[in-house]
Design a protein around this motif. Structure first.
Motif, PDB file in Angstrom:
ATOM      1  N   TYR A   1       0.962  -0.966  -0.115  1.00  0.00           N
ATOM      2  CA  TYR A   1       0.416  -0.114   0.069  1.00  0.00           C
ATOM      3  C   TYR A   1       0.858   1.069   0.269  1.00  0.00           C
ATOM      4  O   TYR A   1       1.953   1.330   0.817  1.00  0.00           O
ATOM      5  CB  TYR A   1      -1.044  -0.557   1.169  1.00  0.00           C
ATOM      6  N   SER A   2       0.620   2.158  -0.346  1.00  0.00           N
ATOM      7  CA  SER A   2       0.837   3.416  -0.292  1.00  0.00           C
ATOM      8  C   SER A   2       2.599   3.981  -1.316  1.00  0.00           C
ATOM      9  O   SER A   2       3.179   2.997  -0.895  1.00  0.00           O
ATOM     10  CB  SER A   2       1.166   4.140   1.009  1.00  0.00           C
TER      11      SER A   2
ATOM     12  N   ARG B   1      -4.029   4.680  -5.997  1.00  0.00           N
ATOM     13  CA  ARG B   1      -3.658   5.294  -4.509  1.00  0.00           C
ATOM     14  C   ARG B   1      -4.460   4.463  -3.492  1.00  0.00           C
ATOM     15  O   ARG B   1      -4.028   4.540  -2.454  1.00  0.00           O
ATOM     16  CB  ARG B   1      -4.792   6.988  -4.891  1.00  0.00           C
ATOM     17  N   THR B   2      -5.576   3.411  -4.292  1.00  0.00           N
ATOM     18  CA  THR B   2      -5.868   3.352  -3.009  1.00  0.00           C
ATOM     19  C   THR B   2      -5.676   1.537  -3.438  1.00  0.00           C
ATOM     20  O   THR B   2      -5.932   0.430  -2.906  1.00  0.00           O
ATOM     21  CB  THR B   2      -7.686   3.121  -3.284  1.00  0.00           C
TER      22      THR B   2
END
Length: 269
Positions: A51-52, A98-99
């Motif tokens: 993530y991220s 982004r998600t």
């Protein structure tokens, strides 16, 4: 005179005991093989995905690029940021990077990507990233990827993460003119070539040398050159384990132009 001790006779194992021993040995071998096979991939489950992320792309002053082709050099840019790239991927591929996290994949041709179980994943799945950069320059030049930063900046090519093992598991490829160049952050300076695929690494910025190892393509002045960029976590890399779960990462890509002898062109710094 001492009597001789009776000679010990070694008992032969029964066929049943031999079969049992052999079965246990096979089970142990299978267990070791299973562990070895799972070392390089982290588990396929949502909570183990990465993530991220962040991403920035920069170039020298006589080299520019954009997400679209243009007729004029002045319409190209020197910098693209994460938000711009994320917006383009959402527009073209239908997911929000982004998600939607990356997950471990592998590829044999740098075009088709599969999960650990062999399932083919599309470039619209979010498992890996794909977008196109269009390049244009004011001079004929060789375009290189460089880990060196521009003066007063920290924008050299590299992958960073709060997890020290993650950069080595990342791959970034550039497909252009019928060849693919794969940047492996864990490789170090050097390159290997197999067919139409070149895999290469970069020294750290202080020791960066522009050479055949890190050149990507020849660019004629004022001509648009499309380059397909792909970003993925290489599931077969030894560092791609469960230790990477929920890791963050940031990618910087910096391109510069040189003459045919790898001498940097004026203004490229």
């Amino acid at each position: 005179m001492k009597e001789k001790e009776p000679r010990k006779v070694k008992k032969e194992k029964s066929p049943e005991a031999k079969r049992l021993t052999f079965s246990i040995l096979l089970a142990l071998i299978a267990m070791v093989s299973l562990v070895a096979a799972s070392v390089a991939w982290f588990t396929i489950a949502d909570f183990t995905k990465v993530y991220s992320m962040g991403m920035d792309v920069t170039s020298g002053t006589n080299l520019r690029f954009d997400l679209d082709p243009h007729e004029k050099y002045d319409d190209y840019v020197k910098t693209l940021n994460f938000a711009q790239i994320a917006a383009r991927i959402k527009q073209e591929k239908g997911f929000d990077m982004r998600t939607v996290p990356l997950e471990p994949v592998t590829t044999s041709d740098q075009k088709t990507f599969t999960l650990e179980d062999g399932t083919v994943v599309a470039n619209t799945s979010g498992s890996y990233l794909e977008f196109t950069l269009h390049f244009m320059a004011t001079d004929d030049m060789l375009v290189h990827l460089t880990s060196a930063s521009s003066q007063g900046q920290k924008n050299g090519t590299g992958v960073t993460s709060s997890n020290k093992n993650l950069p080595a598991a990342m791959r970034i490829s550039f497909t252009v003119d019928g060849k693919t160049f794969v940047y492996d952050p864990g490789m170090g300076e050097g390159s290997t070539e197999k067919g139409k695929v070149v895999t290469f690494g970069l020294n750290d910025g202080d020791h960066m040398i522009l050479s055949d190892n890190n050149q990507l393509f020849w660019l004629k002045k004022y001509e648009n050159k499309p380059v397909i960029v792909r970003v993925w976590l290489e599931g077969t890399d030894p560092e791609c384990t469960d230790q990477l779960r929920k890791a963050d990462y940031s990618i910087s890509l910096r391109f510069v132009g040189t003459d045919s002898n790898h001498k940097i062109l004026d203004g490229s710094r």
